[in-house]
Design an enzyme around this catalytic site. Structure first.
Site, PDB file in Angstrom:
ATOM      1  N   ASN A   1       0.871  -1.169   0.000  1.00  0.00           N
ATOM      2  CA  ASN A   1       0.000   0.000   0.000  1.00  0.00           C
ATOM      3  C   ASN A   1       0.914   1.227   0.000  1.00  0.00           C
ATOM      4  OD1 ASN A   1      -1.718   2.089   0.610  1.00  0.00           O
ATOM      5  ND2 ASN A   1      -2.636   1.106   2.404  1.00  0.00           N
TER       6      ASN A   1
ATOM      7  N   LYS B   1       3.230   0.698   3.137  1.00  0.00           N
ATOM      8  CA  LYS B   1       2.798  -0.292   4.123  1.00  0.00           C
ATOM      9  C   LYS B   1       2.866  -1.633   3.408  1.00  0.00           C
ATOM     10  CE  LYS B   1      -1.127  -0.496   7.290  1.00  0.00           C
ATOM     11  NZ  LYS B   1      -2.509  -0.069   7.462  1.00  0.00           N
TER      12      LYS B   1
ATOM     13  N   ARG C   1      -2.921  -1.988  -3.103  1.00  0.00           N
ATOM     14  CA  ARG C   1      -4.076  -1.151  -2.824  1.00  0.00           C
ATOM     15  C   ARG C   1      -4.042   0.018  -3.805  1.00  0.00           C
ATOM     16  NH1 ARG C   1      -4.996   3.517   1.535  1.00  0.00           N
ATOM     17  NH2 ARG C   1      -7.225   3.740   1.194  1.00  0.00           N
TER      18      ARG C   1
ATOM     19  N   HIS D   1     -12.856   3.297   1.013  1.00  0.00           N
ATOM     20  CA  HIS D   1     -12.771   2.261   2.066  1.00  0.00           C
ATOM     21  C   HIS D   1     -13.505   0.993   1.634  1.00  0.00           C
ATOM     22  CE1 HIS D   1     -12.465   5.632   5.318  1.00  0.00           C
ATOM     23  NE2 HIS D   1     -11.250   5.167   5.053  1.00  0.00           N
TER      24      HIS D   1
ATOM     25  N   HIS E   1     -16.912   2.388   8.898  1.00  0.00           N
ATOM     26  CA  HIS E   1     -15.451   2.342   8.991  1.00  0.00           C
ATOM     27  C   HIS E   1     -15.005   3.667   9.610  1.00  0.00           C
ATOM     28  CE1 HIS E   1     -11.291   1.325   7.718  1.00  0.00           C
ATOM     29  NE2 HIS E   1     -11.194   2.628   7.881  1.00  0.00           N
ATOM     30  N   LEU E   2     -14.557   3.604  10.858  1.00  0.00           N
ATOM     31  CA  LEU E   2     -14.201   4.820  11.589  1.00  0.00           C
ATOM     32  C   LEU E   2     -12.740   4.788  11.986  1.00  0.00           C
ATOM     33  CD1 LEU E   2     -17.325   4.814  13.991  1.00  0.00           C
ATOM     34  CD2 LEU E   2     -17.159   5.819  11.714  1.00  0.00           C
ATOM     35  N   GLY E   3     -11.903   5.415  11.169  1.00  0.00           N
ATOM     36  CA  GLY E   3     -10.476   5.518  11.499  1.00  0.00           C
ATOM     37  C   GLY E   3     -10.123   6.988  11.475  1.00  0.00           C
TER      38      GLY E   3
ATOM     39  N   ARG F   1     -10.716  16.002   8.559  1.00  0.00           N
ATOM     40  CA  ARG F   1     -11.586  16.371   7.433  1.00  0.00           C
ATOM     41  C   ARG F   1     -12.975  16.748   7.932  1.00  0.00           C
ATOM     42  NH1 ARG F   1     -10.543  10.997   4.031  1.00  0.00           N
ATOM     43  NH2 ARG F   1      -8.668  10.652   5.278  1.00  0.00           N
TER      44      ARG F   1
ATOM     45  N   ASP G   1      -7.079  13.112  17.231  1.00  0.00           N
ATOM     46  CA  ASP G   1      -7.120  11.748  17.749  1.00  0.00           C
ATOM     47  C   ASP G   1      -8.240  11.616  18.771  1.00  0.00           C
ATOM     48  OD1 ASP G   1      -6.406   9.397  19.421  1.00  0.00           O
ATOM     49  OD2 ASP G   1      -4.659   9.362  18.105  1.00  0.00           O
TER      50      ASP G   1
ATOM     51  N   ARG H   1      -8.899   9.426  20.967  1.00  0.00           N
ATOM     52  CA  ARG H   1      -8.484   9.062  22.333  1.00  0.00           C
ATOM     53  C   ARG H   1      -8.088  10.280  23.150  1.00  0.00           C
ATOM     54  NH1 ARG H   1      -4.403   4.570  20.491  1.00  0.00           N
ATOM     55  NH2 ARG H   1      -4.398   6.162  18.892  1.00  0.00           N
TER      56      ARG H   1
ATOM     57  N   ASN I   1     -12.406   0.269  18.795  1.00  0.00           N
ATOM     58  CA  ASN I   1     -12.008   0.573  20.182  1.00  0.00           C
ATOM     59  C   ASN I   1     -12.862   1.607  20.893  1.00  0.00           C
ATOM     60  OD1 ASN I   1      -9.340  -0.905  20.311  1.00  0.00           O
ATOM     61  ND2 ASN I   1      -9.056   0.355  18.493  1.00  0.00           N
TER      62      ASN I   1
ATOM     63  N   GLU J   1      -7.853  -5.047   5.794  1.00  0.00           N
ATOM     64  CA  GLU J   1      -7.760  -4.655   4.387  1.00  0.00           C
ATOM     65  C   GLU J   1      -6.635  -5.402   3.679  1.00  0.00           C
ATOM     66  OE1 GLU J   1      -7.998  -0.619   6.020  1.00  0.00           O
ATOM     67  OE2 GLU J   1      -8.989  -0.072   4.148  1.00  0.00           O
TER      68      GLU J   1
HETATM   69  P1  ADP Z   1      -6.268   4.941   9.850  1.00  0.00           P
HETATM   70  O1  ADP Z   1      -7.543   5.431   9.240  1.00  0.00           O
HETATM   71  O2  ADP Z   1      -5.134   5.909   9.706  1.00  0.00           O
HETATM   72  O3  ADP Z   1      -5.924   3.503   9.507  1.00  0.00           O
HETATM   73  P2  ADP Z   1      -7.076   3.893  12.453  1.00  0.00           P
HETATM   74  O4  ADP Z   1      -8.077   2.964  11.845  1.00  0.00           O
HETATM   75  O5  ADP Z   1      -5.913   3.329  13.160  1.00  0.00           O
HETATM   76  O6  ADP Z   1      -6.563   4.977  11.419  1.00  0.00           O
HETATM   77  O7  ADP Z   1      -7.905   4.824  13.472  1.00  0.00           O
HETATM   78  C1  ADP Z   1      -7.317   5.908  14.144  1.00  0.00           C
HETATM   79  C2  ADP Z   1      -8.332   6.464  15.125  1.00  0.00           C
HETATM   80  O8  ADP Z   1      -8.705   5.416  16.040  1.00  0.00           O
HETATM   81  C3  ADP Z   1      -7.808   7.611  15.965  1.00  0.00           C
HETATM   82  O9  ADP Z   1      -8.773   8.632  16.049  1.00  0.00           O
HETATM   83  C4  ADP Z   1      -7.636   6.959  17.330  1.00  0.00           C
HETATM   84  O10 ADP Z   1      -7.824   7.872  18.356  1.00  0.00           O
HETATM   85  C5  ADP Z   1      -8.764   5.961  17.325  1.00  0.00           C
HETATM   86  N1  ADP Z   1      -8.579   4.977  18.403  1.00  0.00           N
HETATM   87  C6  ADP Z   1      -7.652   4.007  18.497  1.00  0.00           C
HETATM   88  N2  ADP Z   1      -7.766   3.376  19.704  1.00  0.00           N
HETATM   89  C7  ADP Z   1      -8.807   3.978  20.356  1.00  0.00           C
HETATM   90  C8  ADP Z   1      -9.444   3.800  21.616  1.00  0.00           C
HETATM   91  N3  ADP Z   1      -9.008   2.886  22.473  1.00  0.00           N
HETATM   92  N4  ADP Z   1     -10.483   4.603  21.928  1.00  0.00           N
HETATM   93  C9  ADP Z   1     -10.919   5.525  21.092  1.00  0.00           C
HETATM   94  N5  ADP Z   1     -10.370   5.745  19.886  1.00  0.00           N
HETATM   95  C10 ADP Z   1      -9.340   4.990  19.519  1.00  0.00           C
END
Ligand code: ADP
Length: 397
Positions: A7, A14, A90, A179, A207-209, A240, A282, A284, A333, A384
């Site tokens: 990727n 990656k 990818r 995604h 899908h929440l990243g 975003r 972030d 967290r 998470n 993925e």
């Molecule tokens: P990417 O889209 O770059 O692959 P990820 O899928 O790793 O990213 O998601 C990153 C997000 O996940 C960040 O906002 C991070 O804070 C959140 N995250 C990871 N661990 C936790 C957790 N324990 N509680 C809340 N959010 C989390």
């Protein structure tokens, strides 16, 4: 069959090596800050982790470094590069050309290049990775797995924007969605968990990243998704904005004399959780301080409220929903986001079990709905890279 998955981002690569069809993870790694004197490679195999900081000029040098670590006498997992029988890539944008993964030939290379205008940050580095892999693994088949492919089943009324149709005719301006590899993977896994064939399940996959998108899946097919022409539309994300009134741009352009480039930066890099909180992208970090910091709490409230609104939209679009599925760093998470976005929806058949929800974190798969919930709520860790390896294996075996 040993398959390498790559990727390539604008300054990163990656990678992961799989033994197929068992999907055994042989090794994986990340090369970051390509183009810098202090580029970094992180490499994991056999439970061991290696980190090295070194100058890496470009993607070609990055892939040479990758080749070196995976064949090295100490860190290697293959004795020579010729052990690798296929490479899966990818690719972010496949436009309207591809609705599934494809073995790469000259026509595919041209199509990926033609889509570069639609994904200027992604397709050029993806293409660079493919070109280098073709040189590095002569005679080996390369497969492109597109983020957009899964969403090519959207009906015309869901992918067409309500602007002059001439922009679609001339420039293919429409909703593509992204995604797709992740939505497709978790949909398949959710069907397994529900004990039904994929062709019979209706799902809302979240899908929440760092980037976030949500998809309505009907009988296994994507029929609507929140990201659009680009990955900027839809949910609130780390940096975003997601959906906003487009007229905000005209208003601010006049007030602050802003250019198109300014808006590109503001909406893609300075908005979302970071923009609202002024503290962090972030989730967290914001959760840690939300009790004492009003703006951190507001950012999270807006994120969860927008997510809930989209879930509501897709409940209406699908009518019968078997499950809402959460994935990605936050989806897997972030139990607080899951709880807030699924709460007070019992009249719609959605009932979250708070205790099960709190316990389902760190890559755990689970059903977090109450037994009485008509719509199941599932957490499914995404994979993925594994999905790219599976598609590649299917096409080359
Ligand atoms: P990417 O889209 O770059 O692959 P990820 O899928 O790793 O990213 O998601 C990153 C997000 O996940 C960040 O906002 C991070 O804070 C959140 N995250 C990871 N661990 C936790 C957790 N324990 N509680 C809340 N959010 C989390």
């Amino acid at each position: 069959m040993i398959i390498l998955v790559i990727n390539c981002g604008s300054s990163s690569i990656k990678f992961q090596l799989f033994d197929m069809p068992s999907k055994k993870d042989l090794a994986k790694g990340l090369i970051e800050r390509i183009g810098e004197e202090d580029a970094k490679i992180t490499y994991k195999h056999n439970g061991e982790k290696l980190v090295e900081v070194l100058p890496i000029k470009d993607h070609k040098e990055g892939l040479s470094k990758l080749a070196q670590v995976i064949t090295d006498a100490e860190t290697g997992v293959v004795s020579s590069l010729s052990d690798i029988e296929a490479v899966g890539h990818r690719v972010v944008h496949g436009g309207e050309y591809y609705s599934s993964s494809v073995v790469i030939d000259d026509i595919v290379l041209k199509a990926i290049n033609d889509c570069a205008d639609l994904a200027p940050l992604h397709n050029p580095p993806n293409l660079m990775g493919i070109t280098e892999a073709i040189n590095m693994f002569p005679g080996v088949k390369n497969v492109a797995v597109f983020d957009t492919a899964f969403h090519q089943t959207l009906p015309e009324y869901a992918y067409t924007y309500p602007i002059s149709h001439s922009y679609y005719d001339k420039y293919k301006v429409r909703r593509y969605g992204f995604h797709g590899t992740s939505h497709s993977f978790v949909a398949g896994r959710a069907a397994e968990l529900l004990g039904k064939p994929l062709s019979e399940v209706n799902l809302i996959t979240c899908h929440l990243g760092n980037g976030c998108s949500i998809t309505a899946v009907k009988n296994g097919n994507s029929i609507d998704t929140s990201m659009g022409l680009t990955p900027l539309e839809g949910l609130v994300m780390g940096t975003r904005s997601g959906d906003i009134d487009p007229a905000i741009l005209f208003y601010l352009a006049k007030k602050e004399n802003l250019t198109i480039n300014d808006f590109d930066r503001i909406l893609n890099k300075e908005s979302g959780l970071l923009g609202i909180s002024g503290i962090s992208n972030d989730q967290r970090n914001l959760e840690d301080i939300q009790d004492s910091n009003k703006m951190a709490k507001l950012a999270l409230d807006i994120f969860d409220y927008k997510l809930k609104k989209y879930i509501g939209c897709y409940l209406a679009v699908l009518n019968r929903v078997d499950a809402i599925v959460f994935t990605g760093g936050i989806g897997e998470n972030g139990h607080l986001s899951r709880e807030k976005s699924c709460s007070d929806m019992d009249a719609l058949g959605v009932e979250i079990d708070t205790k099960k929800n709190e316990e389902t974190i760190r890559g755990k798969e689970g059903d977090i709905s109450k037994a009485s919930s008509r719509v199941k709520i599932l957490v499914v860790p995404t994979d993925e890279e594994g999905q790219i390896a599976s598609d590649t294996y299917q096409l080359v075996k």
